[in-house]
Design a protein around this motif. Structure first.
Motif, PDB file in Angstrom:
ATOM      1  N   ARG A 125       0.826  -1.206   0.000  1.00  0.00           N
ATOM      2  CA  ARG A 125       0.000   0.000   0.000  1.00  0.00           C
ATOM      3  C   ARG A 125       0.858   1.252   0.000  1.00  0.00           C
ATOM      4  N   LEU A 126       1.978   1.202   0.718  1.00  0.00           N
ATOM      5  CA  LEU A 126       2.916   2.313   0.736  1.00  0.00           C
ATOM      6  C   LEU A 126       4.139   1.898  -0.068  1.00  0.00           C
ATOM      7  N   VAL A 136      10.725   8.231 -10.743  1.00  0.00           N
ATOM      8  CA  VAL A 136      11.241   7.545 -11.934  1.00  0.00           C
ATOM      9  C   VAL A 136      10.659   6.136 -12.022  1.00  0.00           C
ATOM     10  N   ARG A 137      10.631   5.436 -10.890  1.00  0.00           N
ATOM     11  CA  ARG A 137      10.052   4.086 -10.881  1.00  0.00           C
ATOM     12  C   ARG A 137       8.593   4.126 -11.313  1.00  0.00           C
ATOM     13  N   GLY A 138       7.880   5.153 -10.869  1.00  0.00           N
ATOM     14  CA  GLY A 138       6.481   5.284 -11.252  1.00  0.00           C
ATOM     15  C   GLY A 138       6.300   5.451 -12.745  1.00  0.00           C
ATOM     16  N   VAL A 139       7.209   6.186 -13.388  1.00  0.00           N
ATOM     17  CA  VAL A 139       7.149   6.379 -14.843  1.00  0.00           C
ATOM     18  C   VAL A 139       7.256   5.037 -15.562  1.00  0.00           C
ATOM     19  N   PHE A 140       8.120   4.153 -15.060  1.00  0.00           N
ATOM     20  CA  PHE A 140       8.322   2.843 -15.687  1.00  0.00           C
ATOM     21  C   PHE A 140       7.364   1.773 -15.156  1.00  0.00           C
ATOM     22  N   GLY A 141       6.470   2.167 -14.253  1.00  0.00           N
ATOM     23  CA  GLY A 141       5.498   1.214 -13.716  1.00  0.00           C
ATOM     24  C   GLY A 141       6.075   0.208 -12.755  1.00  0.00           C
ATOM     25  N   VAL A 142       7.254   0.499 -12.188  1.00  0.00           N
ATOM     26  CA  VAL A 142       7.906  -0.422 -11.256  1.00  0.00           C
ATOM     27  C   VAL A 142       7.256  -0.294  -9.878  1.00  0.00           C
ATOM     28  N   LYS A 143       6.930  -1.434  -9.272  1.00  0.00           N
ATOM     29  CA  LYS A 143       6.256  -1.452  -7.983  1.00  0.00           C
ATOM     30  C   LYS A 143       6.972  -2.397  -7.030  1.00  0.00           C
ATOM     31  N   LYS A 144       6.650  -2.264  -5.762  1.00  0.00           N
ATOM     32  CA  LYS A 144       7.118  -3.206  -4.751  1.00  0.00           C
ATOM     33  C   LYS A 144       5.922  -4.004  -4.244  1.00  0.00           C
ATOM     34  N   VAL A 174       8.915   3.542   4.996  1.00  0.00           N
ATOM     35  CA  VAL A 174       8.179   2.748   4.015  1.00  0.00           C
ATOM     36  C   VAL A 174       8.392   1.261   4.276  1.00  0.00           C
ATOM     37  N   ARG A 175       9.618   0.864   4.556  1.00  0.00           N
ATOM     38  CA  ARG A 175       9.893  -0.555   4.816  1.00  0.00           C
ATOM     39  C   ARG A 175       9.104  -1.076   6.018  1.00  0.00           C
ATOM     40  N   LEU A 176       9.029  -0.291   7.080  1.00  0.00           N
ATOM     41  CA  LEU A 176       8.283  -0.718   8.265  1.00  0.00           C
ATOM     42  C   LEU A 176       6.805  -0.883   7.943  1.00  0.00           C
ATOM     43  N   ALA A 177       6.258   0.016   7.118  1.00  0.00           N
ATOM     44  CA  ALA A 177       4.860  -0.113   6.707  1.00  0.00           C
ATOM     45  C   ALA A 177       4.663  -1.375   5.867  1.00  0.00           C
ATOM     46  N   GLN A 178       5.626  -1.701   5.026  1.00  0.00           N
ATOM     47  CA  GLN A 178       5.538  -2.909   4.204  1.00  0.00           C
ATOM     48  C   GLN A 178       5.611  -4.173   5.055  1.00  0.00           C
TER      49      GLN A 178
END
Length: 300
Positions: A125-126, A136-144, A174-178
């Motif tokens: 979610r985060l 930049v990752r968003g432009v290429f559609g890269v997600k976690k 962000v990592r803690l939220a994940q």
């Protein structure tokens, strides 16, 4: 002819019991040893800017297929479709394949010498700290995301969950939220043992690792084997594909015996591997991590 008769007499003697009754001979006996399980984790370093992806992937395949082969291979950063196809073509004859990156650009792949019963992918979610790299990752559609597969192996009389993940590269928040999101999933899927692998992007003494161990109620396989991971690294200085000025341990294999079964996994061996043919020719900017367990009867 005399030699043949002598051989027949020897065989007949072996087949006769002491009271003269012929016993049934069998070439198969059940293996009384507890079953074992091997899991290989590896960040394959396959973004669009990575060097020599095809050559490195061919070397990976050679390593994966070298006997004894692991029961499970979990990969991160398998971004390119050509790399995914190369891995699938090289391993599909021995492994059941799960390629969630083909549906969503999360860079994860999983291979199992067993039957895939169920699989699911949860995008975090985060996924961004608002920085330029995330833009930049968003432009290429890269997600976690994290990917979970429920598997049954022919030599293990129970099903196991396998979770593969790759956490945010720069933001602790962000990592803690994940990690919290993965813990939410585990609380609603606590019926089976869990083995989780991946690139945590955090070191052994980090708040992230401590939080993960607590919230998901897992153990660190490497720490169980060596008692202290101090001085070990999977993202190491001297690796020509890496950028780190200090050696770091980012890659992990965690496990939990929580579930309904009256068996438990016990660590046999854990090793850092997949360094490549030489230090000048690494397979990735990371090294691999491989763990072996035995499955024993009795509660944990």
């Amino acid at each position: 002819m005399l030699r043949l008769s002598a051989l027949v007499m020897v065989l007949m003697t072996i087949m006769m019991s002491r009271d003269g009754k012929t016993q049934e001979m069998s070439s198969w006996e059940p293996d009384s040893r507890p079953p074992q399980l091997c899991v290989q984790n590896f960040n394959a370093y396959g973004p669009i800017y990575a060097a020599k992806v095809r050559e490195r992937t061919e070397q990976m395949l050679y390593a994966f297929r070298t006997r004894p082969m692991c029961d499970v291979i979990q990969l991160q950063e398998v971004w390119n479709e050509s790399q995914q196809s190369q891995l699938e073509a090289g391993l599909h004859d021995r492994y059941a394949v799960s390629s969630p990156n083909r549906d969503s650009r999360i860079g994860l792949m999983s291979f199992f010498m067993g039957e895939i019963l169920e699989k699911s992918t949860e995008e975090f979610r985060l996924n961004s700290d608002g920085g330029i790299l995330d833009s930049v990752r968003g432009v290429f559609g890269v997600k976690k995301a994290f990917h979970v597969v429920r598997v049954r192996f022919p030599h293990i009389d129970e099903e196991i969950y396998f979770l593969n993940m790759h956490l945010h590269p720069s933001s602790q928040e962000v990592r803690l939220a994940q990690i919290k999101q993965m813990a939410e999933w585990r609380r609603s899927h606590s019926d089976l043992k869990l083995i989780m692998t991946g690139d945590l992007n955090a070191e052994p003494d980090s708040l992230e690792r401590k939080t993960l161990l607590t919230l998901l109620e897992v153990r660190d396989a490497l720490e169980d084997y060596v008692s202290s991971s101090r001085g070990l690294c999977t993202y190491c200085t001297g690796n020509p594909l890496g950028w780190s000025l200090t050696p770091k341990l980012f890659d992990y294999i965690f496990y939990s015996n929580k579930g309904k079964s009256d068996t438990h996994l016990e660590v046999l061996k854990v090793e850092i591997n997949l360094r490549g043919p030489s230090w000048r020719r690494p397979l990735s900017d990371h090294y691999g991590l491989k763990a072996h367990w035995t499955l024993k009867k009795g509660a944990w």
